[in-house]
Design an enzyme around this catalytic site. Structure first.
Site, PDB file in Angstrom:
ATOM      1  CG  HIS A  23      -1.800  -1.208   1.304  1.00 21.63           C
ATOM      2  ND1 HIS A  23      -1.354  -2.450   1.696  1.00 21.63           N
ATOM      3  CD2 HIS A  23      -3.119  -1.355   1.009  1.00 21.63           C
ATOM      4  CE1 HIS A  23      -2.356  -3.315   1.656  1.00 21.63           C
ATOM      5  NE2 HIS A  23      -3.439  -2.680   1.231  1.00 21.63           N
ATOM      6  CG  HIS A  76      -5.951   1.595  -0.691  1.00 17.46           C
ATOM      7  ND1 HIS A  76      -5.953   2.009   0.623  1.00 17.46           N
ATOM      8  CD2 HIS A  76      -6.099   0.244  -0.653  1.00 17.46           C
ATOM      9  CE1 HIS A  76      -6.110   0.948   1.411  1.00 17.46           C
ATOM     10  NE2 HIS A  76      -6.205  -0.130   0.660  1.00 17.46           N
ATOM     11  CB  SER A  90     -23.857  -9.403  36.020  1.00 14.43           C
ATOM     12  OG  SER A  90     -25.077  -8.744  36.181  1.00 14.43           O
ATOM     13  CD  GLU A  94     -20.323  -5.355  25.245  1.00 12.23           C
ATOM     14  OE1 GLU A  94     -20.317  -4.650  24.202  1.00 12.23           O
ATOM     15  OE2 GLU A  94     -21.310  -5.409  26.011  1.00 12.23           O
ATOM     16  CG  HIS A 118     -28.835 -12.224  27.432  1.00 11.56           C
ATOM     17  ND1 HIS A 118     -29.524 -11.641  26.397  1.00 11.56           N
ATOM     18  CD2 HIS A 118     -28.454 -11.215  28.257  1.00 11.56           C
ATOM     19  CE1 HIS A 118     -29.569 -10.326  26.592  1.00 11.56           C
ATOM     20  NE2 HIS A 118     -28.921 -10.042  27.710  1.00 11.56           N
TER      21      HIS A 118
HETATM   22  C1  LIG Z   1     -11.591  -4.360   9.912  1.00 11.16           C
HETATM   23  C2  LIG Z   1     -11.038  -4.201   8.526  1.00 11.16           C
HETATM   24  N1  LIG Z   1     -11.893  -4.227   7.489  1.00 11.16           N
HETATM   25  C3  LIG Z   1     -11.424  -4.135   6.233  1.00 11.16           C
HETATM   26  C4  LIG Z   1     -10.084  -4.030   5.990  1.00 11.16           C
HETATM   27  C5  LIG Z   1      -9.560  -3.991   4.559  1.00 11.16           C
HETATM   28  N2  LIG Z   1      -9.096  -2.603   4.265  1.00 11.16           N
HETATM   29  C6  LIG Z   1      -7.820  -2.261   4.335  1.00 11.16           C
HETATM   30  S1  LIG Z   1      -7.586  -0.624   4.113  1.00 11.16           S
HETATM   31  C7  LIG Z   1      -9.241  -0.370   3.896  1.00 11.16           C
HETATM   32  C8  LIG Z   1      -9.817   1.004   3.708  1.00 11.16           C
HETATM   33  C9  LIG Z   1      -8.898   1.932   3.055  1.00 11.16           C
HETATM   34  O1  LIG Z   1      -9.266   3.246   3.259  1.00 11.16           O
HETATM   35  P1  LIG Z   1      -8.524   4.146   4.299  1.00 11.16           P
HETATM   36  O2  LIG Z   1      -8.652   3.575   5.644  1.00 11.16           O
HETATM   37  O3  LIG Z   1      -9.010   5.517   4.103  1.00 11.16           O
HETATM   38  O4  LIG Z   1      -7.004   4.022   3.903  1.00 11.16           O
HETATM   39  P2  LIG Z   1      -6.277   4.771   2.692  1.00 11.16           P
HETATM   40  O5  LIG Z   1      -7.005   4.406   1.443  1.00 11.16           O
HETATM   41  O6  LIG Z   1      -6.331   6.200   2.991  1.00 11.16           O
HETATM   42  O7  LIG Z   1      -4.898   4.196   2.722  1.00 11.16           O
HETATM   43  C10 LIG Z   1      -9.933  -1.565   3.987  1.00 11.16           C
HETATM   44  C11 LIG Z   1     -11.403  -1.692   3.799  1.00 11.16           C
HETATM   45  C12 LIG Z   1      -9.227  -4.005   7.116  1.00 11.16           C
HETATM   46  N3  LIG Z   1      -7.914  -3.901   6.983  1.00 11.16           N
HETATM   47  N4  LIG Z   1      -9.730  -4.060   8.360  1.00 11.16           N
END
Ligand SMILES: Cc1ncc(C[n+]2csc(CCOP(=O)(O)OP(=O)(O)O)c2C)c(N)n1
Length: 697
Positions: free
Chosen positions: A63, A294, A416, A443, A505
């Protein structure tokens, strides 16, 4: 930043010094923000960009967008603000930097390399994302010195950082701010802030007024699918303000504006969000500002164009001397802070220093633990029928005073979960020294904050909620196991035995689901004696999480007489032997052990000899030596498992031809005794299953 070599003791490297406590020198010439011209800043930031482009290109995966977009933010942060010393990545009073958007891992790898972290060589950068490298796809705290926490699942890093900031305040209250005084910085992306966990984390941080926590939001308006406007229209500044944060917006490519906002954060009386407007993939001629940058290699042409646009004429993976020198200068900034801190630590009274060092090493005082466990067991010489959640509270009454590193809590179920021992005051903005955290109904945020506290060091966090709500915090529990941190989750109301609250639950698949997580122990004690033994085992497990699965309903005490040994240590053991040669082995956990013992009686009346094995912890049992396992499983021809949950996992003990009495679907709402009868989890049903198996054999 933190080295996470788990065995290392950072404090043991301290140079001994007889110097008395010096006044707390907050800065000196070396530690002042580095003065960098705009041109120098740009070259420093471009070195990050180039390394990120080159490493992703070489790996043909990764990335580049985030490191290129956030390079200016990172450069300001590390030249002017973060307190760190590459010579000792685990120095306890370092500032923490968490790259919550772990997909941008090349940002932190480039920083570690440029700042001179010894192990982060250019060869490691070249081995980005390769097996055995220090540069895995997402940052791993247990692989790379200088990485504070494993990130990748968005939102977790931010929520870990809240725990780190809580730990800092708590330990400062205990040991004084001459010894504990550091900040926690987070770089978070749109994805981090869209995740639900961020809501819980920022609400908790705002409530606790964690003013030494600063989140830099890489506000680039792009995620994987395209512009953020496809899916989100939240005003993050307003959102954070509503949660009790100071929040501001800056141009994320203007070093002075970023620095001014960071300076304000240092003086704030609350946590600070700085939304830094950036261009993803800054410098890439055609792809910058789009989702195309990205998460994939830019390609040779785009990289050539970026080099030209950025004025970066170096070959791949090459950092010119002048830029290297600037970064090395930045790396000197923390040295005198570090040295002065070592001197202050040496100046502490020996007892206090020893205690601080012990806490940071994560060593439990084994004598204190053993005495506490013995005192609880001695009281149980007089048997008591109590719920295991109550037994856990009784154990905590002894453990909490004995182990000052225990910081408990509950997600709004304190009464609890029985997790608050007498005398534990609430940890709050007015009392960071408190040892009980009211996490609120959060949680997920709770479990992630606990991971951050454990990573910070000095604290063993434990929590409470209902077992069924492990679903609400499972991603953080999984990460605790992955990152090898000792956090202890007290999960009560563990089956249909909770009764009238009904199937929403009543966990049925949760034991199997938790047992499926590697490097974690799931304890389901059958009575008050096993409960304290399981607490002891959870505390002694220093490199992974434990879940204590406890009942709401009272259970008879099955272990009678004082027993010094910890019988749960092998995970399973024969709790009631057979009369003569066993024809049937009955295996059960928790509340079903007493049912198995009743079934044994019923079988005896029919002339069938049966033994009962209590199985408080699958993981310990499956890891026990072969001979122990063989003798506990025994060679009775008929094996029956009993657990008020689904069968999955039990075949490892009873075999695929063993009989199982448990749940096959969801529970129901009724008094629990009715439910046990309704679902056929009774002594009669267990005896009948054994007899049917004998008839078949
Ligand atoms: C919980 C989770 N869901 C999905 C992903 C897959 N994923 C990686 S980066 C991203 C989104 C990218 O957008 P952003 O956070 O704005 O990062 P940028 O493009 O600016 O690098 C996703 C959906 C992940 N890493 N974690």
């Amino acid at each position: 930043m933190l080295s996470t070599e788990r065995t290392g003791n950072p404090l043991m490297n301290a140079k001994a010094s007889a110097t008395a406590v010096t006044p707390f020198p907050r800065s000196n010439a070396e530690d002042r923000p580095m003065s960098v011209s705009r041109a120098e800043h740009d070259r420093m930031a471009n070195a990050i960009r180039a390394l990120a482009m080159d490493a992703v290109e070489q790996a043909k995966s990764g990335h580049p967008g985030l490191p290129m977009g956030a390079a200016d933010i990172a450069t300001v942060l590390f030249t002017r603000f973060v307190k760190f010393d590459p010579a000792d990545p685990a120095w306890p009073d370092r500032d923490r930097f968490v790259l919550s958007a772990g997909h941008g891992s090349m940002l932190i790898y480039a920083l570690l390399h440029l700042l001179g972290y010894e192990k982060m060589t250019i060869d490691e950068i070249k081995r980005f994302r390769q097996l055995g490298s220090l540069t895995p796809g997402h940052p791993e705290n247990f692989i790379t010195p200088g990485i504070e926490t494993t990130t990748g699942p968005l939102g977790q890093g931010l929520a870990n950082a809240v725990g780190m900031a809580i730990a800092e305040r708590h330990l400062a209250a205990e040991f004084g701010d001459a010894i504990v005084d550091h900040r926690t910085y987070v770089l978070a992306s749109d994805g981090d802030l869209m995740e639900g966990i961020s809501h819980e984390a920022i609400a908790l941080a705002g409530h606790l007024k964690l003013n030494k926590l600063t989140v830099l939001f890489d506000d680039n308006g792009i995620s994987i699918d395209g512009p953020l406007s496809l899916a989100d229209s939240v005003d993050q500044v307003k959102r954070f303000e509503a949660a009790g944060w100071a929040a501001t917006r800056v141009d994320g490519h203007d070093p002075d504006a970023i620095a001014a906002a960071l300076n304000q954060a240092v003086d704030a009386d609350r946590p600070t969000l700085i939304a830094c407007r950036t261009t993803i993939g800054f410098g890439a001629p055609t792809k910058a500002g789009t989702e195309k940058v990205h998460g994939s290699a830019l390609g040779a042409e785009e990289i050539a164009g970026a080099r030209q646009k950025l004025g970066w004429n170096e070959p791949p993976f090459s950092v010119p001397d002048d830029v290297r020198e600037l970064w090395r200068k930045a790396a000197q900034r923390g040295k005198s802070h570090h040295k002065a801190w070592r001197e202050r630590l040496q100046g502490l009274a020996a007892g206090k220093r020893g205690e601080f060092e012990r806490r940071l090493r994560g060593d439990i005082d084994g004598g204190a633990l053993a005495r506490a466990v013995r005192s609880v067991k001695e009281k149980l010489a007089e048997p008591k029928s109590i719920a295991t959640r109550k037994a856990s509270e009784n154990a905590l009454e002894a453990l909490v005073p004995a182990l000052p590193e225990l910081v408990g809590g509950s997600a709004d179920l304190t009464g609890s979960n029985n997790t608050r021992a007498k005398g534990m005051s609430a940890l709050s903005a007015a009392n960071y020294g408190g040892r009980f955290i009211h996490y609120g109904v959060r949680e997920h945020g709770m479990a992630a904050a606990m991971n951050g506290m454990a990573l910070h060091g000095g604290i063993i966090p434990y929590s409470g909620t209902f077992l069924v709500f492990t679903d609400y915090c499972r991603p953080s529990i999984r990460l605790a196991a992955l990152i090898g941190q000792r956090v202890i989750h007290v999960m009560t109301h563990d089956s249909i035995g909770l009764g009238e609250d009904g199937p929403t639950h009543q966990p049925v698949e949760h034991l199997a689901a938790l047992r499926a997580i590697p490097n974690m122990r799931v304890f389901r004690p059958c009575d008050a004696v096993e409960t304290v033994e399981c607490w002891q085992l959870a505390l002694e497990c220093h490199d992974g999480p434990s879940v204590l699965v406890l009942t709401r309903q009272d259970l008879p005490q099955l272990r009678l007489g004082h027993d010094e040994s910890n019988r749960c240590a092998t995970g399973a053991y024969e709790i009631v032997p057979a009369d003569g040669l066993a024809v049937v082995s009955l295996f059960a956990s928790g509340s079903e052990v007493s049912i198995a013992i009743e079934a044994r009686k019923a079988l005896r009346e029919k002339g069938v000899s049966a033994r009962v094995v209590s199985v408080p912890c699958f993981e310990l049992f499956l890891a026990a030596p072969d001979d122990v396992r063989r003798s506990v499983i025994g060679d009775a021809p008929v094996k029956v498992g009993v657990e008020a949950a689904i069968r999955q996992g039990w075949d490892q003990i009873i075999g695929s031809d063993g009989a199982f009495v448990g749940m096959t679907g969801f529970g129901a709402s009724a008094p629990y005794q009715d439910l046990y009868r309704h679902f056929g989890i009774t002594a009669e049903a267990v005896a009948a299953a054994a007899l049917a198996a004998i008839a078949k054999a």
